[in-house]
Design a protein around this motif. Structure first.
Motif, PDB file in Angstrom:
ATOM      1  N   ALA A  60       0.819  -1.214   0.000  1.00 54.77           N
ATOM      2  CA  ALA A  60       0.000   0.000   0.000  1.00 54.77           C
ATOM      3  C   ALA A  60       0.850   1.260   0.000  1.00 54.77           C
ATOM      4  O   ALA A  60       0.328   2.367   0.089  1.00 54.77           O
ATOM      5  N   GLN A  61       2.188   1.118  -0.103  1.00 55.45           N
ATOM      6  CA  GLN A  61       3.076   2.278  -0.047  1.00 55.45           C
ATOM      7  C   GLN A  61       3.862   2.440  -1.344  1.00 55.45           C
ATOM      8  O   GLN A  61       3.917   1.531  -2.168  1.00 55.45           O
ATOM      9  N   PHE A  62       4.467   3.612  -1.493  1.00 49.19           N
ATOM     10  CA  PHE A  62       5.219   3.946  -2.688  1.00 49.19           C
ATOM     11  C   PHE A  62       6.624   4.388  -2.310  1.00 49.19           C
ATOM     12  O   PHE A  62       6.833   5.019  -1.274  1.00 49.19           O
ATOM     13  N   GLN A  63       7.579   4.064  -3.196  1.00 47.52           N
ATOM     14  CA  GLN A  63       8.940   4.563  -3.029  1.00 47.52           C
ATOM     15  C   GLN A  63       9.386   5.116  -4.375  1.00 47.52           C
ATOM     16  O   GLN A  63       9.178   4.491  -5.413  1.00 47.52           O
ATOM     17  N   ALA A  64      10.003   6.284  -4.339  1.00 47.45           N
ATOM     18  CA  ALA A  64      10.488   6.907  -5.561  1.00 47.45           C
ATOM     19  C   ALA A  64      11.999   7.050  -5.519  1.00 47.45           C
ATOM     20  O   ALA A  64      12.601   7.161  -4.445  1.00 47.45           O
ATOM     21  N   THR A  65      12.584   7.030  -6.708  1.00 47.66           N
ATOM     22  CA  THR A  65      13.988   7.394  -6.861  1.00 47.66           C
ATOM     23  C   THR A  65      14.021   8.585  -7.800  1.00 47.66           C
ATOM     24  O   THR A  65      13.139   8.746  -8.650  1.00 47.66           O
ATOM     25  N   VAL A  66      15.029   9.420  -7.613  1.00 48.12           N
ATOM     26  CA  VAL A  66      15.231  10.541  -8.522  1.00 48.12           C
ATOM     27  C   VAL A  66      16.635  10.412  -9.092  1.00 48.12           C
ATOM     28  O   VAL A  66      17.593  10.173  -8.357  1.00 48.12           O
ATOM     29  N   GLN A  67      16.732  10.505 -10.406  1.00 44.86           N
ATOM     30  CA  GLN A  67      18.026  10.448 -11.086  1.00 44.86           C
ATOM     31  C   GLN A  67      18.323  11.833 -11.623  1.00 44.86           C
ATOM     32  O   GLN A  67      17.521  12.418 -12.356  1.00 44.86           O
ATOM     33  N   LEU A  68      19.489  12.356 -11.235  1.00 44.87           N
ATOM     34  CA  LEU A  68      19.906  13.685 -11.673  1.00 44.87           C
ATOM     35  C   LEU A  68      20.862  13.524 -12.854  1.00 44.87           C
ATOM     36  O   LEU A  68      22.078  13.464 -12.687  1.00 44.87           O
ATOM     37  N   ASN A  69      20.298  13.440 -14.044  1.00 48.20           N
ATOM     38  CA  ASN A  69      21.107  13.283 -15.249  1.00 48.20           C
ATOM     39  C   ASN A  69      21.974  14.510 -15.510  1.00 48.20           C
ATOM     40  O   ASN A  69      22.998  14.410 -16.172  1.00 48.20           O
ATOM     41  N   CYS A  70      21.568  15.646 -14.964  1.00 53.15           N
ATOM     42  CA  CYS A  70      22.346  16.876 -15.123  1.00 53.15           C
ATOM     43  C   CYS A  70      23.559  16.905 -14.189  1.00 53.15           C
ATOM     44  O   CYS A  70      24.421  17.776 -14.309  1.00 53.15           O
ATOM     45  N   ILE A  71      23.634  15.973 -13.230  1.00 51.22           N
ATOM     46  CA  ILE A  71      24.773  15.880 -12.300  1.00 51.22           C
ATOM     47  C   ILE A  71      25.281  14.444 -12.326  1.00 51.22           C
ATOM     48  O   ILE A  71      25.091  13.676 -11.380  1.00 51.22           O
ATOM     49  N   GLY A  73      24.258  11.740 -13.500  1.00 48.13           N
ATOM     50  CA  GLY A  73      23.314  10.633 -13.413  1.00 48.13           C
ATOM     51  C   GLY A  73      23.148  10.022 -12.032  1.00 48.13           C
ATOM     52  O   GLY A  73      22.658   8.902 -11.909  1.00 48.13           O
ATOM     53  N   VAL A  74      23.537  10.756 -10.977  1.00 53.67           N
ATOM     54  CA  VAL A  74      23.419  10.202  -9.625  1.00 53.67           C
ATOM     55  C   VAL A  74      21.953   9.987  -9.275  1.00 53.67           C
ATOM     56  O   VAL A  74      21.078  10.716  -9.733  1.00 53.67           O
ATOM     57  N   GLU A  75      21.689   8.943  -8.453  1.00 57.64           N
ATOM     58  CA  GLU A  75      20.328   8.599  -8.066  1.00 57.64           C
ATOM     59  C   GLU A  75      20.174   8.608  -6.555  1.00 57.64           C
ATOM     60  O   GLU A  75      21.106   8.254  -5.830  1.00 57.64           O
ATOM     61  N   TYR A  76      18.981   8.992  -6.100  1.00 54.02           N
ATOM     62  CA  TYR A  76      18.655   9.008  -4.666  1.00 54.02           C
ATOM     63  C   TYR A  76      17.288   8.390  -4.485  1.00 54.02           C
ATOM     64  O   TYR A  76      16.373   8.644  -5.262  1.00 54.02           O
ATOM     65  N   ALA A  77      17.137   7.576  -3.440  1.00 54.92           N
ATOM     66  CA  ALA A  77      15.865   6.924  -3.134  1.00 54.92           C
ATOM     67  C   ALA A  77      15.265   7.550  -1.884  1.00 54.92           C
ATOM     68  O   ALA A  77      15.973   7.813  -0.912  1.00 54.92           O
ATOM     69  N   GLY A  78      13.974   7.773  -1.931  1.00 58.63           N
ATOM     70  CA  GLY A  78      13.265   8.308  -0.776  1.00 58.63           C
ATOM     71  C   GLY A  78      12.674   7.187   0.060  1.00 58.63           C
ATOM     72  O   GLY A  78      12.717   6.013  -0.315  1.00 58.63           O
ATOM     73  N   ALA A  79      12.108   7.556   1.179  1.00 55.84           N
ATOM     74  CA  ALA A  79      11.463   6.603   2.079  1.00 55.84           C
ATOM     75  C   ALA A  79      10.120   6.163   1.505  1.00 55.84           C
ATOM     76  O   ALA A  79       9.582   6.785   0.599  1.00 55.84           O
ATOM     77  N   LEU A  80       9.578   5.074   2.059  1.00 53.20           N
ATOM     78  CA  LEU A  80       8.244   4.625   1.684  1.00 53.20           C
ATOM     79  C   LEU A  80       7.224   5.665   2.144  1.00 53.20           C
ATOM     80  O   LEU A  80       7.307   6.173   3.263  1.00 53.20           O
ATOM     81  N   CYS A  81       6.263   5.968   1.266  1.00 53.46           N
ATOM     82  CA  CYS A  81       5.247   6.977   1.568  1.00 53.46           C
ATOM     83  C   CYS A  81       3.868   6.467   1.160  1.00 53.46           C
ATOM     84  O   CYS A  81       3.754   5.488   0.421  1.00 53.46           O
ATOM     85  N   ALA A  82       2.836   7.168   1.613  1.00 54.87           N
ATOM     86  CA  ALA A  82       1.461   6.751   1.348  1.00 54.87           C
ATOM     87  C   ALA A  82       1.019   7.036  -0.080  1.00 54.87           C
ATOM     88  O   ALA A  82       0.080   6.419  -0.568  1.00 54.87           O
ATOM     89  N   SER A  83       1.687   7.972  -0.770  1.00 49.12           N
ATOM     90  CA  SER A  83       1.298   8.297  -2.147  1.00 49.12           C
ATOM     91  C   SER A  83       2.537   8.451  -3.020  1.00 49.12           C
ATOM     92  O   SER A  83       3.643   8.698  -2.516  1.00 49.12           O
ATOM     93  N   GLY A  84       2.337   8.338  -4.312  1.00 48.43           N
ATOM     94  CA  GLY A  84       3.431   8.515  -5.250  1.00 48.43           C
ATOM     95  C   GLY A  84       4.000   9.919  -5.201  1.00 48.43           C
ATOM     96  O   GLY A  84       5.211  10.123  -5.288  1.00 48.43           O
ATOM     97  N   LYS A  85       3.116  10.904  -5.043  1.00 53.51           N
ATOM     98  CA  LYS A  85       3.545  12.304  -4.984  1.00 53.51           C
ATOM     99  C   LYS A  85       4.434  12.538  -3.768  1.00 53.51           C
ATOM    100  O   LYS A  85       5.480  13.190  -3.860  1.00 53.51           O
ATOM    101  N   GLU A  86       4.026  12.007  -2.617  1.00 52.27           N
ATOM    102  CA  GLU A  86       4.839  12.156  -1.394  1.00 52.27           C
ATOM    103  C   GLU A  86       6.165  11.406  -1.530  1.00 52.27           C
ATOM    104  O   GLU A  86       7.197  11.861  -1.042  1.00 52.27           O
ATOM    105  N   ALA A  87       6.153  10.259  -2.214  1.00 51.55           N
ATOM    106  CA  ALA A  87       7.378   9.490  -2.419  1.00 51.55           C
ATOM    107  C   ALA A  87       8.369  10.273  -3.273  1.00 51.55           C
ATOM    108  O   ALA A  87       9.574  10.277  -2.996  1.00 51.55           O
TER     109      ALA A  87
END
Length: 106
Positions: A60-71, A73-87
């Protein structure tokens, strides 16, 4: 013999000393702050492919990663959240915290 050599640093993470005030724009959402940081860091407007979010659902939870291709290509993962937007916001916050020293110098 001292036991300090084997004791992990508080929090167990590297680069934690300078995390205060990571967001360039106080009070704005982390995604906006990350976009602003990337623009300042690269000294150009961000392109659509510069900051890429990927969200996965875990139960029932979401986790997102963000990839900074402008830096590199480094990637960071966030914590589990209740919605995709919050993730996505959580992943952006992780990226901001990781680049706090860079943000402080801009």
């Amino acid at each position: 013999a001292s036991s300090q050599k084997n004791a992990p640093a508080a929090g167990g993470m590297q680069n934690t000393p300078k995390l205060g005030g990571a967001a360039p724009a106080t009070g704005s959402d982390p995604k906006s702050s990350l976009n602003q940081f990337c623009q300042q860091y690269t000294k150009r407007p961000t392109a659509k492919t510069d900051i890429v979010y990927t969200t996965q659902k875990f139960g029932a939870q979401f986790q997102a990663t963000v990839q900074l291709n402008c830096i590199n290509g480094v990637e960071y993962a966030g914590a589990l959240c209740a919605s995709g937007k919050e993730a996505e916001k959580a992943a952006a916050q992780q990226a901001l915290e990781a680049h706090a020293a860079d943000i402080a110098q801009l």
